[in-house]
Design an enzyme around this catalytic site. Structure first.
Site, PDB file in Angstrom:
ATOM      1  N   GLY A  15      -3.552  50.279 -23.623  1.00 58.11           N
ATOM      2  CA  GLY A  15      -4.016  51.665 -23.440  1.00 58.11           C
ATOM      3  C   GLY A  15      -5.529  51.734 -23.420  1.00 58.11           C
ATOM      4  N   ARG A  25     -20.508  46.840 -20.852  1.00 60.44           N
ATOM      5  CA  ARG A  25     -21.949  46.854 -20.526  1.00 60.44           C
ATOM      6  C   ARG A  25     -22.741  45.968 -21.489  1.00 60.44           C
ATOM      7  NH1 ARG A  25     -26.015  49.632 -23.018  1.00 60.44           N
ATOM      8  NH2 ARG A  25     -27.868  50.163 -21.775  1.00 60.44           N
ATOM      9  N   VAL A  28     -21.922  42.182 -21.080  1.00 60.91           N
ATOM     10  CA  VAL A  28     -22.511  41.611 -19.860  1.00 60.91           C
ATOM     11  C   VAL A  28     -24.018  41.409 -20.049  1.00 60.91           C
ATOM     12  CG1 VAL A  28     -23.054  42.091 -17.436  1.00 60.91           C
ATOM     13  CG2 VAL A  28     -20.734  42.488 -18.302  1.00 60.91           C
ATOM     14  N   ARG A  29     -24.679  42.430 -20.541  1.00 61.08           N
ATOM     15  CA  ARG A  29     -26.149  42.319 -20.634  1.00 61.08           C
ATOM     16  C   ARG A  29     -26.586  41.323 -21.701  1.00 61.08           C
ATOM     17  NH1 ARG A  29     -28.279  48.350 -18.907  1.00 61.08           N
ATOM     18  NH2 ARG A  29     -27.458  48.165 -16.786  1.00 61.08           N
ATOM     19  N   ARG A  76      -0.470  46.936 -18.697  1.00 62.89           N
ATOM     20  CA  ARG A  76       0.339  46.219 -19.689  1.00 62.89           C
ATOM     21  C   ARG A  76       1.206  45.252 -18.883  1.00 62.89           C
ATOM     22  NH1 ARG A  76      -0.260  50.055 -24.210  1.00 62.89           N
ATOM     23  NH2 ARG A  76      -0.217  52.186 -23.448  1.00 62.89           N
ATOM     24  N   ASP A 107      -3.660  45.249 -30.611  1.00 62.05           N
ATOM     25  CA  ASP A 107      -3.077  44.000 -31.112  1.00 62.05           C
ATOM     26  C   ASP A 107      -2.083  43.365 -30.137  1.00 62.05           C
ATOM     27  OD1 ASP A 107      -1.164  45.848 -31.614  1.00 62.05           O
ATOM     28  OD2 ASP A 107      -0.782  45.245 -33.689  1.00 62.05           O
ATOM     29  N   THR A 129      -8.518  50.775 -29.521  1.00 56.18           N
ATOM     30  CA  THR A 129      -7.305  51.590 -29.400  1.00 56.18           C
ATOM     31  C   THR A 129      -7.518  52.876 -30.176  1.00 56.18           C
ATOM     32  OG1 THR A 129      -5.019  51.878 -30.158  1.00 56.18           O
ATOM     33  CG2 THR A 129      -6.261  50.143 -31.240  1.00 56.18           C
ATOM     34  N   ILE A 130      -7.137  53.988 -29.562  1.00 54.86           N
ATOM     35  CA  ILE A 130      -7.341  55.259 -30.275  1.00 54.86           C
ATOM     36  C   ILE A 130      -6.446  55.334 -31.508  1.00 54.86           C
ATOM     37  CG2 ILE A 130      -8.022  56.471 -28.156  1.00 54.86           C
ATOM     38  CD1 ILE A 130      -5.319  58.062 -28.509  1.00 54.86           C
ATOM     39  N   ASP A 131      -5.408  54.491 -31.576  1.00 53.70           N
ATOM     40  CA  ASP A 131      -4.498  54.524 -32.731  1.00 53.70           C
ATOM     41  C   ASP A 131      -5.147  53.981 -34.012  1.00 53.70           C
ATOM     42  OD1 ASP A 131      -2.635  55.530 -31.048  1.00 53.70           O
ATOM     43  OD2 ASP A 131      -1.305  53.800 -31.046  1.00 53.70           O
ATOM     44  N   ASP A 133      -4.969  51.154 -35.396  1.00 54.99           N
ATOM     45  CA  ASP A 133      -3.897  50.571 -36.213  1.00 54.99           C
ATOM     46  C   ASP A 133      -3.994  49.050 -36.320  1.00 54.99           C
ATOM     47  OD1 ASP A 133      -3.364  50.061 -33.563  1.00 54.99           O
ATOM     48  OD2 ASP A 133      -1.249  50.630 -33.639  1.00 54.99           O
ATOM     49  N   ARG A 175       1.831  56.237 -32.000  1.00 63.43           N
ATOM     50  CA  ARG A 175       3.220  55.808 -31.866  1.00 63.43           C
ATOM     51  C   ARG A 175       3.771  55.310 -33.197  1.00 63.43           C
ATOM     52  NH1 ARG A 175       3.180  52.452 -26.643  1.00 63.43           N
ATOM     53  NH2 ARG A 175       1.325  51.798 -27.754  1.00 63.43           N
ATOM     54  N   GLY A 189      -8.745  70.991 -41.105  1.00 65.56           N
ATOM     55  CA  GLY A 189      -8.202  71.869 -42.139  1.00 65.56           C
ATOM     56  C   GLY A 189      -6.738  72.183 -41.906  1.00 65.56           C
ATOM     57  N   LYS A 216      -2.808  84.759 -45.264  1.00 68.17           N
ATOM     58  CA  LYS A 216      -3.200  83.587 -44.483  1.00 68.17           C
ATOM     59  C   LYS A 216      -2.950  83.901 -43.012  1.00 68.17           C
ATOM     60  CE  LYS A 216      -2.569  78.619 -44.664  1.00 68.17           C
ATOM     61  NZ  LYS A 216      -3.969  78.245 -44.698  1.00 68.17           N
ATOM     62  N   GLU A 225       2.837  61.676 -33.015  1.00 69.89           N
ATOM     63  CA  GLU A 225       3.984  61.559 -32.087  1.00 69.89           C
ATOM     64  C   GLU A 225       5.078  60.628 -32.627  1.00 69.89           C
ATOM     65  OE1 GLU A 225       3.225  59.462 -28.388  1.00 69.89           O
ATOM     66  OE2 GLU A 225       1.612  58.349 -29.331  1.00 69.89           O
ATOM     67  N   ARG A 255      -7.169  60.583 -24.910  1.00 69.90           N
ATOM     68  CA  ARG A 255      -7.658  59.232 -24.586  1.00 69.90           C
ATOM     69  C   ARG A 255      -8.874  59.241 -23.680  1.00 69.90           C
ATOM     70  NH1 ARG A 255      -2.642  55.602 -24.027  1.00 69.90           N
ATOM     71  NH2 ARG A 255      -3.207  55.386 -21.857  1.00 69.90           N
TER      72      ARG A 255
HETATM   73  O1  F6P Z   1      -3.074  53.413 -26.728  1.00 62.91           O
HETATM   74  C1  F6P Z   1      -2.286  53.899 -27.754  1.00 62.91           C
HETATM   75  C2  F6P Z   1      -1.516  55.080 -27.253  1.00 62.91           C
HETATM   76  O2  F6P Z   1      -2.400  56.080 -26.838  1.00 62.91           O
HETATM   77  C3  F6P Z   1      -0.519  55.610 -28.254  1.00 62.91           C
HETATM   78  O3  F6P Z   1      -1.067  56.493 -29.195  1.00 62.91           O
HETATM   79  C4  F6P Z   1       0.489  56.253 -27.348  1.00 62.91           C
HETATM   80  O4  F6P Z   1       1.734  56.311 -27.956  1.00 62.91           O
HETATM   81  C5  F6P Z   1       0.517  55.328 -26.181  1.00 62.91           C
HETATM   82  O5  F6P Z   1      -0.739  54.708 -26.114  1.00 62.91           O
HETATM   83  C6  F6P Z   1       0.808  56.011 -24.878  1.00 62.91           C
HETATM   84  O6  F6P Z   1       0.920  55.042 -23.892  1.00 62.91           O
HETATM   85  P1  F6P Z   1       0.974  55.346 -22.343  1.00 62.91           P
HETATM   86  O7  F6P Z   1      -0.408  55.721 -21.902  1.00 62.91           O
HETATM   87  O8  F6P Z   1       1.436  54.074 -21.747  1.00 62.91           O
HETATM   88  O9  F6P Z   1       1.911  56.498 -22.183  1.00 62.91           O
END
Ligand code: F6P
Length: 322
Positions: A15, A25, A28-29, A76, A107, A129-131, A133, A175, A189, A216, A225, A255
Protein backbone atom coordinates in the site's frame (compact mmCIF):
# COMPACT_ATOMS: atom_id res chain seq x y z
CA UNK A 1 34.75 2.61 4.29
CA UNK A 2 32.84 2.25 1.00
CA UNK A 3 32.08 -1.44 0.64
CA UNK A 4 32.45 -1.49 -3.16
CA UNK A 5 28.84 -0.46 -3.57
CA UNK A 6 28.50 1.09 -7.01
CA UNK A 7 24.86 0.54 -7.91
CA UNK A 8 21.72 0.09 -5.87
CA UNK A 9 18.08 -0.55 -6.73
CA UNK A 10 15.12 1.07 -5.05
CA UNK A 11 11.41 0.22 -5.15
CA UNK A 12 8.16 0.93 -3.32
CA UNK A 13 5.85 -1.97 -2.55
CA UNK A 14 2.48 -2.74 -0.92
CA UNK A 15 0.00 0.00 0.00
CA UNK A 16 1.34 3.44 -0.87
CA UNK A 17 2.12 5.82 1.98
CA UNK A 18 2.78 9.53 1.96
CA UNK A 19 6.49 10.17 2.41
CA UNK A 20 7.55 7.42 -0.02
CA UNK A 21 8.51 10.07 -2.59
CA UNK A 22 10.46 12.06 -0.02
CA UNK A 23 12.35 8.85 0.82
CA UNK A 24 13.07 8.11 -2.87
CA UNK A 25 14.36 11.65 -3.38
CA UNK A 26 16.62 11.55 -0.33
CA UNK A 27 17.93 8.05 -1.12
CA UNK A 28 18.78 9.02 -4.71
CA UNK A 29 20.49 12.27 -3.83
CA UNK A 30 22.42 10.86 -0.87
CA UNK A 31 23.49 7.83 -2.91
CA UNK A 32 24.71 10.03 -5.77
CA UNK A 33 26.60 12.14 -3.21
CA UNK A 34 28.24 8.85 -2.16
CA UNK A 35 29.04 8.10 -5.83
CA UNK A 36 26.44 5.32 -6.07
CA UNK A 37 24.15 4.95 -9.07
CA UNK A 38 20.45 4.32 -8.35
CA UNK A 39 18.05 2.20 -10.43
CA UNK A 40 14.39 2.88 -9.64
CA UNK A 41 12.21 -0.20 -10.25
CA UNK A 42 8.56 0.41 -11.13
CA UNK A 43 5.54 -1.16 -9.41
CA UNK A 44 7.43 -2.82 -6.61
CA UNK A 45 8.72 -6.35 -7.02
CA UNK A 46 6.78 -6.60 -10.26
CA UNK A 47 9.32 -4.21 -11.83
CA UNK A 48 12.18 -6.45 -10.70
CA UNK A 49 10.61 -9.37 -12.56
CA UNK A 50 10.01 -7.48 -15.79
CA UNK A 51 13.24 -5.48 -15.45
CA UNK A 52 11.24 -2.29 -15.64
CA UNK A 53 13.54 0.39 -14.25
CA UNK A 54 14.84 3.88 -14.79
CA UNK A 55 18.21 5.24 -13.74
CA UNK A 56 17.42 8.05 -11.30
CA UNK A 57 19.29 11.34 -11.34
CA UNK A 58 19.21 14.31 -8.97
CA UNK A 59 16.95 16.06 -11.47
CA UNK A 60 14.57 13.15 -11.93
CA UNK A 61 13.63 13.24 -8.24
CA UNK A 62 13.10 17.01 -8.21
CA UNK A 63 9.65 18.34 -7.29
CA UNK A 64 8.46 15.17 -5.54
CA UNK A 65 9.25 15.88 -1.88
CA UNK A 66 5.73 17.19 -1.30
CA UNK A 67 3.82 14.66 -3.39
CA UNK A 68 1.73 11.82 -1.94
CA UNK A 69 1.67 8.35 -3.51
CA UNK A 70 4.85 7.05 -5.13
CA UNK A 71 6.43 8.11 -8.42
CA UNK A 72 7.84 4.57 -8.73
CA UNK A 73 4.28 3.21 -8.41
CA UNK A 74 3.51 0.15 -6.32
CA UNK A 75 1.89 -3.29 -6.47
CA UNK A 76 1.31 -6.42 -4.45
CA UNK A 77 3.00 -9.07 -6.62
CA UNK A 78 1.92 -12.71 -6.14
CA UNK A 79 4.36 -14.23 -8.63
CA UNK A 80 7.26 -12.67 -6.76
CA UNK A 81 6.40 -14.87 -3.79
CA UNK A 82 7.27 -18.01 -5.79
CA UNK A 83 10.77 -19.51 -5.94
CA UNK A 84 10.88 -18.88 -9.73
CA UNK A 85 9.90 -15.25 -9.19
CA UNK A 86 12.64 -14.69 -6.64
CA UNK A 87 15.28 -16.31 -8.84
CA UNK A 88 14.21 -14.22 -11.82
CA UNK A 89 14.42 -11.05 -9.71
CA UNK A 90 17.89 -12.00 -8.49
CA UNK A 91 19.05 -12.69 -12.06
CA UNK A 92 17.74 -9.33 -13.28
CA UNK A 93 19.52 -7.51 -10.46
CA UNK A 94 22.72 -9.39 -11.26
CA UNK A 95 22.45 -8.55 -14.97
CA UNK A 96 22.39 -4.86 -14.08
CA UNK A 97 25.20 -5.33 -11.50
CA UNK A 98 23.02 -4.06 -8.67
CA UNK A 99 24.87 -4.48 -5.36
CA UNK A 100 21.95 -3.93 -2.99
CA UNK A 101 18.23 -3.18 -2.96
CA UNK A 102 16.21 -0.68 -0.91
CA UNK A 103 12.60 -1.76 -0.34
CA UNK A 104 10.21 0.93 0.87
CA UNK A 105 7.03 -0.63 2.25
CA UNK A 106 5.42 -2.63 5.05
CA UNK A 107 6.25 -5.97 6.62
CA UNK A 108 4.78 -7.96 3.69
CA UNK A 109 7.25 -6.21 1.42
CA UNK A 110 10.05 -6.85 3.89
CA UNK A 111 9.33 -10.59 3.71
CA UNK A 112 10.08 -10.32 -0.02
CA UNK A 113 13.30 -8.46 0.82
CA UNK A 114 14.22 -11.15 3.34
CA UNK A 115 13.60 -13.89 0.74
CA UNK A 116 15.87 -12.10 -1.72
CA UNK A 117 18.50 -11.75 0.98
CA UNK A 118 18.32 -15.51 1.50
CA UNK A 119 19.27 -15.87 -2.18
CA UNK A 120 22.30 -13.64 -1.65
CA UNK A 121 20.93 -10.18 -2.55
CA UNK A 122 21.76 -7.47 -0.01
CA UNK A 123 18.52 -5.76 1.03
CA UNK A 124 17.43 -3.03 3.40
CA UNK A 125 13.89 -1.89 4.21
CA UNK A 126 12.47 1.56 4.86
CA UNK A 127 9.20 1.21 6.83
CA UNK A 128 6.25 2.87 5.12
CA UNK A 129 2.63 2.08 5.92
CA UNK A 130 -0.16 4.23 7.26
CA UNK A 131 -1.06 1.32 9.58
CA UNK A 132 2.15 1.86 11.62
CA UNK A 133 2.05 -1.81 12.53
CA UNK A 134 5.68 -2.80 11.94
CA UNK A 135 7.46 -4.14 15.00
CA UNK A 136 10.71 -2.39 15.91
CA UNK A 137 9.93 1.16 14.86
CA UNK A 138 7.86 3.79 16.64
CA UNK A 139 6.88 5.28 13.28
CA UNK A 140 6.46 4.20 9.67
CA UNK A 141 6.29 6.69 6.81
CA UNK A 142 2.73 7.77 6.03
CA UNK A 143 1.30 7.28 9.50
CA UNK A 144 1.65 10.89 10.64
CA UNK A 145 0.26 12.25 7.36
CA UNK A 146 -2.72 9.87 7.54
CA UNK A 147 -3.38 10.98 11.11
CA UNK A 148 -3.40 14.60 10.01
CA UNK A 149 -5.80 13.80 7.17
CA UNK A 150 -8.14 11.99 9.58
CA UNK A 151 -8.03 14.83 12.09
CA UNK A 152 -8.98 17.38 9.48
CA UNK A 153 -11.86 15.19 8.20
CA UNK A 154 -13.21 14.39 11.65
CA UNK A 155 -13.22 18.11 12.52
CA UNK A 156 -15.60 18.65 9.63
CA UNK A 157 -17.79 15.75 10.74
CA UNK A 158 -17.84 17.15 14.26
CA UNK A 159 -19.27 20.46 12.94
CA UNK A 160 -22.27 18.79 11.41
CA UNK A 161 -22.65 16.19 14.20
CA UNK A 162 -22.79 18.94 16.77
CA UNK A 163 -25.23 21.08 14.76
CA UNK A 164 -27.69 18.17 14.53
CA UNK A 165 -26.97 16.61 17.92
CA UNK A 166 -26.02 13.32 16.28
CA UNK A 167 -23.97 10.26 17.00
CA UNK A 168 -21.34 9.68 14.31
CA UNK A 169 -19.46 6.48 13.68
CA UNK A 170 -16.28 7.10 11.67
CA UNK A 171 -14.36 4.21 10.11
CA UNK A 172 -10.62 4.63 9.71
CA UNK A 173 -8.11 2.27 8.08
CA UNK A 174 -6.23 -0.42 9.96
CA UNK A 175 -6.82 -3.99 8.84
CA UNK A 176 -5.12 -5.61 11.82
CA UNK A 177 -3.99 -2.61 13.77
CA UNK A 178 -5.73 -0.03 15.97
CA UNK A 179 -2.81 2.44 15.84
CA UNK A 180 -4.54 4.92 13.52
CA UNK A 181 -7.82 4.65 15.43
CA UNK A 182 -6.26 5.13 18.87
CA UNK A 183 -4.18 8.16 17.98
CA UNK A 184 -6.77 9.83 15.76
CA UNK A 185 -9.43 9.10 18.39
CA UNK A 186 -7.35 10.80 21.04
CA UNK A 187 -6.45 13.71 18.78
CA UNK A 188 -10.08 14.26 17.72
CA UNK A 189 -11.61 13.87 21.17
CA UNK A 190 -13.57 10.78 20.14
CA UNK A 191 -15.86 9.33 22.80
CA UNK A 192 -15.21 5.70 21.87
CA UNK A 193 -12.49 3.98 19.90
CA UNK A 194 -12.98 0.46 18.58
CA UNK A 195 -9.86 -1.48 17.61
CA UNK A 196 -9.13 -5.02 16.37
CA UNK A 197 -6.89 -5.76 19.35
CA UNK A 198 -9.75 -5.38 21.89
CA UNK A 199 -13.06 -7.22 21.66
CA UNK A 200 -15.86 -4.89 20.64
CA UNK A 201 -18.93 -4.89 22.93
CA UNK A 202 -21.54 -2.86 21.06
CA UNK A 203 -24.25 -3.32 23.71
CA UNK A 204 -21.96 -1.92 26.38
CA UNK A 205 -21.02 1.03 24.17
CA UNK A 206 -24.62 1.75 23.21
CA UNK A 207 -25.62 1.75 26.89
CA UNK A 208 -22.76 4.06 27.73
CA UNK A 209 -23.81 6.45 24.94
CA UNK A 210 -27.39 6.38 26.30
CA UNK A 211 -26.12 7.44 29.72
CA UNK A 212 -23.88 10.20 28.45
CA UNK A 213 -24.16 13.51 30.22
CA UNK A 214 -27.02 15.81 29.33
CA UNK A 215 -26.30 18.59 26.92
CA UNK A 216 -23.67 16.71 24.96
CA UNK A 217 -24.13 17.88 21.39
CA UNK A 218 -22.39 15.04 19.61
CA UNK A 219 -20.90 11.63 20.17
CA UNK A 220 -18.01 10.46 18.02
CA UNK A 221 -17.13 6.80 17.69
CA UNK A 222 -13.92 6.01 15.78
CA UNK A 223 -13.72 2.43 14.54
CA UNK A 224 -10.73 0.75 12.92
CA UNK A 225 -11.81 -1.17 9.79
CA UNK A 226 -10.36 -4.37 11.29
CA UNK A 227 -12.56 -4.08 14.39
CA UNK A 228 -16.00 -3.67 12.77
CA UNK A 229 -17.78 -2.00 9.87
CA UNK A 230 -18.97 1.52 10.64
CA UNK A 231 -22.38 0.79 9.12
CA UNK A 232 -22.92 -2.21 11.41
CA UNK A 233 -21.77 -0.30 14.47
CA UNK A 234 -24.15 2.55 13.59
CA UNK A 235 -27.08 0.10 13.12
CA UNK A 236 -26.42 -1.56 16.48
CA UNK A 237 -26.28 1.77 18.29
CA UNK A 238 -29.50 2.86 16.57
CA UNK A 239 -31.33 -0.13 18.01
CA UNK A 240 -30.51 0.85 21.57
CA UNK A 241 -30.14 4.61 21.58
CA UNK A 242 -32.93 7.10 20.93
CA UNK A 243 -30.78 9.48 18.89
CA UNK A 244 -29.96 10.04 15.25
CA UNK A 245 -26.92 8.03 14.17
CA UNK A 246 -24.87 8.48 11.01
CA UNK A 247 -21.70 6.82 9.79
CA UNK A 248 -18.84 7.76 7.51
CA UNK A 249 -16.13 5.55 5.99
CA UNK A 250 -13.04 7.69 5.36
CA UNK A 251 -11.46 5.07 3.05
CA UNK A 252 -8.51 5.70 0.75
CA UNK A 253 -8.62 9.47 1.26
CA UNK A 254 -6.51 8.64 4.31
CA UNK A 255 -3.67 7.34 2.13
CA UNK A 256 -3.30 10.35 -0.12
CA UNK A 257 -2.07 13.90 0.25
CA UNK A 258 1.13 15.83 0.70
CA UNK A 259 3.36 14.36 3.43
CA UNK A 260 3.52 16.07 6.83
CA UNK A 261 6.73 17.64 8.12
CA UNK A 262 7.25 14.61 10.38
CA UNK A 263 7.04 12.20 7.41
CA UNK A 264 9.34 14.30 5.20
CA UNK A 265 12.05 14.59 7.84
CA UNK A 266 11.76 10.92 8.77
CA UNK A 267 11.96 9.93 5.10
CA UNK A 268 15.26 11.79 4.75
CA UNK A 269 16.64 10.26 7.94
CA UNK A 270 15.61 6.72 6.97
CA UNK A 271 17.09 7.10 3.47
CA UNK A 272 20.47 8.18 4.83
CA UNK A 273 20.52 5.35 7.37
CA UNK A 274 19.60 2.82 4.67
CA UNK A 275 22.40 3.94 2.35
CA UNK A 276 24.99 4.10 5.15
CA UNK A 277 23.94 0.61 6.23
CA UNK A 278 24.31 -0.78 2.71
CA UNK A 279 27.69 0.91 2.27
CA UNK A 280 28.89 -0.65 5.52
CA UNK A 281 28.05 -4.09 4.08
CA UNK A 282 24.78 -4.52 6.01
CA UNK A 283 21.78 -6.50 4.78
CA UNK A 284 18.49 -8.15 5.88
CA UNK A 285 17.28 -5.34 8.14
CA UNK A 286 15.18 -2.18 8.14
CA UNK A 287 15.69 1.38 9.30
CA UNK A 288 13.73 2.37 12.40
CA UNK A 289 13.08 5.18 14.82
CA UNK A 290 12.90 4.46 18.51
CA UNK A 291 13.01 7.05 21.32
CA UNK A 292 13.82 9.66 18.68
CA UNK A 293 16.93 7.80 17.49
CA UNK A 294 17.34 6.38 14.00
CA UNK A 295 18.56 2.80 14.06
CA UNK A 296 18.65 -0.53 12.22
CA UNK A 297 16.53 -3.53 13.20
CA UNK A 298 17.07 -7.04 11.79
CA UNK A 299 14.23 -8.46 9.71
CA UNK A 300 14.50 -11.59 11.90
CA UNK A 301 13.52 -9.56 14.96
CA UNK A 302 10.62 -7.90 13.13
CA UNK A 303 9.15 -11.17 11.93
CA UNK A 304 9.41 -12.94 15.28
CA UNK A 305 7.59 -10.18 17.18
CA UNK A 306 4.26 -8.38 16.94
CA UNK A 307 3.81 -4.69 17.53
CA UNK A 308 1.44 -4.13 20.44
CA UNK A 309 -0.85 -1.16 20.97
CA UNK A 310 -0.34 1.44 23.68
CA UNK A 311 -3.17 0.26 25.95
CA UNK A 312 -2.48 3.01 28.48
CA UNK A 313 -2.99 5.66 25.79
CA UNK A 314 -6.16 3.87 24.63
CA UNK A 315 -7.61 3.86 28.18
CA UNK A 316 -6.52 7.44 28.76
CA UNK A 317 -8.36 8.68 25.64
CA UNK A 318 -11.55 7.21 27.10
CA UNK A 319 -10.94 8.92 30.46
CA UNK A 320 -10.73 12.25 28.64
CA UNK A 321 -13.95 11.60 26.70
CA UNK A 322 -16.34 12.56 29.50
O1 F6P B 1 -1.63 0.02 3.48
C1 F6P B 1 -2.39 -0.40 4.55
C2 F6P B 1 -3.84 -0.27 4.20
O2 F6P B 1 -4.13 1.07 3.93
C3 F6P B 1 -4.76 -0.82 5.26
O3 F6P B 1 -5.03 0.06 6.31
C4 F6P B 1 -5.97 -1.17 4.43
O4 F6P B 1 -6.70 -2.18 5.03
C5 F6P B 1 -5.37 -1.65 3.16
O5 F6P B 1 -4.12 -1.01 3.02
C6 F6P B 1 -6.21 -1.36 1.95
O6 F6P B 1 -5.61 -1.95 0.85
P1 F6P B 1 -6.03 -1.68 -0.65
O7 F6P B 1 -5.54 -0.32 -1.03
O8 F6P B 1 -5.37 -2.76 -1.41
O9 F6P B 1 -7.53 -1.72 -0.67
Amino acid sequence: MQNNIRKIGILTSGGDASGMNAAIRAAVRYAIYKKIEVYGYYEGFKGLLSNNYKILSNNSVGGIIDRGGTVLYTARSEIFKTKEGLIKAKENLKKSSIDALIVIGGDGSFRGARDLNDLGVNTVGIPATIDNDIYGTDLSLGFDTALNVIISLVSKIRDTASSHERIFVIEVMGRNSGELAIRSGLACGADYVLIPEIKVDLVKISNAIKNHREGKRHTLVVVAEGAAKAEEVASSIKLLVDHEVRFSVLGHIQRGGSPSAVDRVLAAQFAKKAIDFIVSGGTNAMTAISNNKISIVDFKEIFSNTKTIDKELYDYSHILAK
